[in-house]
Design an enzyme around this catalytic site. Sequence first.
Site, mmCIF file in Angstrom:
data_model
loop_
_atom_site.group_PDB
_atom_site.id
_atom_site.type_symbol
_atom_site.label_atom_id
_atom_site.label_comp_id
_atom_site.label_asym_id
_atom_site.label_seq_id
_atom_site.Cartn_x
_atom_site.Cartn_y
_atom_site.Cartn_z
ATOM 1 C CE1 TYR A 194 -2.684 17.819 -9.290
ATOM 2 C CE2 TYR A 194 -2.802 16.469 -11.269
ATOM 3 C CZ TYR A 194 -2.951 16.599 -9.902
ATOM 4 O OH TYR A 194 -3.365 15.523 -9.154
ATOM 5 C CE LYS B 14 -10.851 12.394 -7.359
ATOM 6 N NZ LYS B 14 -10.704 12.634 -5.942
ATOM 7 C CE1 TYR C 251 -6.066 16.597 -7.539
ATOM 8 C CE2 TYR C 251 -5.861 16.181 -5.181
ATOM 9 C CZ TYR C 251 -5.324 16.157 -6.448
ATOM 10 O OH TYR C 251 -4.047 15.696 -6.641
ATOM 11 N N PRO D 263 -5.168 8.875 -14.983
ATOM 12 C CG PRO D 263 -2.859 8.794 -15.263
ATOM 13 C CD PRO D 263 -4.143 8.481 -15.961
ATOM 14 C CG HIS E 121 -0.270 17.587 0.028
ATOM 15 N ND1 HIS E 121 0.327 17.594 -1.204
ATOM 16 C CD2 HIS E 121 0.699 17.255 0.916
ATOM 17 C CE1 HIS E 121 1.608 17.282 -1.065
ATOM 18 N NE2 HIS E 121 1.851 17.059 0.199
HETATM 19 C C1 PHB Z 1 1.134 10.404 -7.855
HETATM 20 O O1 PHB Z 1 1.710 10.917 -6.898
HETATM 21 O O2 PHB Z 1 1.496 9.322 -8.328
HETATM 22 C C2 PHB Z 1 -0.003 11.104 -8.483
HETATM 23 C C3 PHB Z 1 -0.490 12.255 -7.907
HETATM 24 C C4 PHB Z 1 -1.537 12.933 -8.495
HETATM 25 C C5 PHB Z 1 -2.099 12.449 -9.658
HETATM 26 C C6 PHB Z 1 -1.621 11.294 -10.234
HETATM 27 C C7 PHB Z 1 -0.565 10.614 -9.653
HETATM 28 O O3 PHB Z 1 -3.097 13.137 -10.232
#
Ligand code: PHB
Length: 402
Positions: free
Chosen positions: A201, A298, A386, A294, A73
């Site tokens: 997000y 990380k 990130y 989460p 990505h």
């Molecule tokens: C996930 O795909 O489980 C995932 C992705 C991004 C995050 C948290 C979990 O910030």
Amino acid sequence: MSRTQVAIIGAGPAGLMLAHLLQRAGIESVIVESRARDYVESRVRAGVLEYDTAELLNDLGVGERMRRESLVHRGIALRFNDRSNRIDFPDLTGGKTVTVYGQQEVVKDLIAARLATGAPILFECAATAIDAGDEPSITYRDAAGGEHTLDADFIAGCDGFHGAAREAIPPDAITVYDHTLPFAWLGILAETPPVSEELIYVNHERGFALVSMRSRTISRLYIQCRNDERLELWPDERIWGELRERLGSDRGGPDVHSGKILQKGVTPMRSFVCDPMRYGRLFLAGDSAHIVPPTGAKGMNLAIADVRVLAEALEAYYEHGETALLDAYSQTCLRRVWKTQRFSIYMTRMLHRFEEHTPFDRRIQLAELDYVTSSRTAAASLAENYVGLPFESTAGLRKVRT
Ligand code: PHB
């Protein structure tokens, strides 16, 4: 009675990666894991690998399936006020990307690669006593109830937040920093193609949402929920409806197509740090030493950063009898841990609904989102974190000392 150089408790990403790094350096280890192989290989966790985490898997020769099956990505979207705003990683970080590949896939690959070399992983063996003194040992019980002792030069506690390793440290030898957030994530794994090429997000009045994925046919979707959320209150239709609402599917936003829900669960949100991450000859790594919320994905990346530091330190010890890196282990790791804690909290605060927020707080939150998506400087900071802060090798410290 048996003996090894490094006894590793836990066959999650930290323990397995440590074993591989040590093996590459010619250092022997035994992994003791309380659960069955099948269980550790199917635990659904986050799925975003930082740039350097993916590189490390490749360097170790365990990245073959990842290269084939993962999705690289080049950005994420932050969505608020019913608009998506893209953060372009390569543009802002000098070419870096992240790799979407489930944690349990990493675990499967690391287990298969270790077992293929004939090196041991003792599944269904629970550590019952840990001696971190001058003659370290762990006692464990096997599936048949037999007790065994494993002597080692060092013990690595990679057995997660609820594991035995941190519990073996006298409470007055550590300081614990604990911060619980007043909400959780309701997460589903579903048979439906990702709604977008990249992760979104979402900050919405009704609460946070995240659309992620595991493959081109499997989505991983989350919605902010109560800390004490009861899953039975969330039949599938309610989850899909809530996701559509928060994504703004009827207002020009991406549309999620409901598919078969394969897994449903609640992820608590917590920050936790144990300082120091060492007691005598016991070294904690990963979730046994720290938990990050989460948001930002990380957890596994941080666990892997810890064991890189630990492996370097153990290498210096076995090659030159050098203990400076081992002595610096905790401090070296905690610098990254706190910066990652900061980033995860920043993302969490920016994106979630807080009951206690006043209209003023809400405006500040939206201004933060506006800023980070309109200022190249601010966006570059988010992107840098990130894709993963640079790994600070401690090899320089070794050179100075020898
Ligand atoms: C996930 O795909 O489980 C995932 C992705 C991004 C995050 C948290 C979990 O910030």
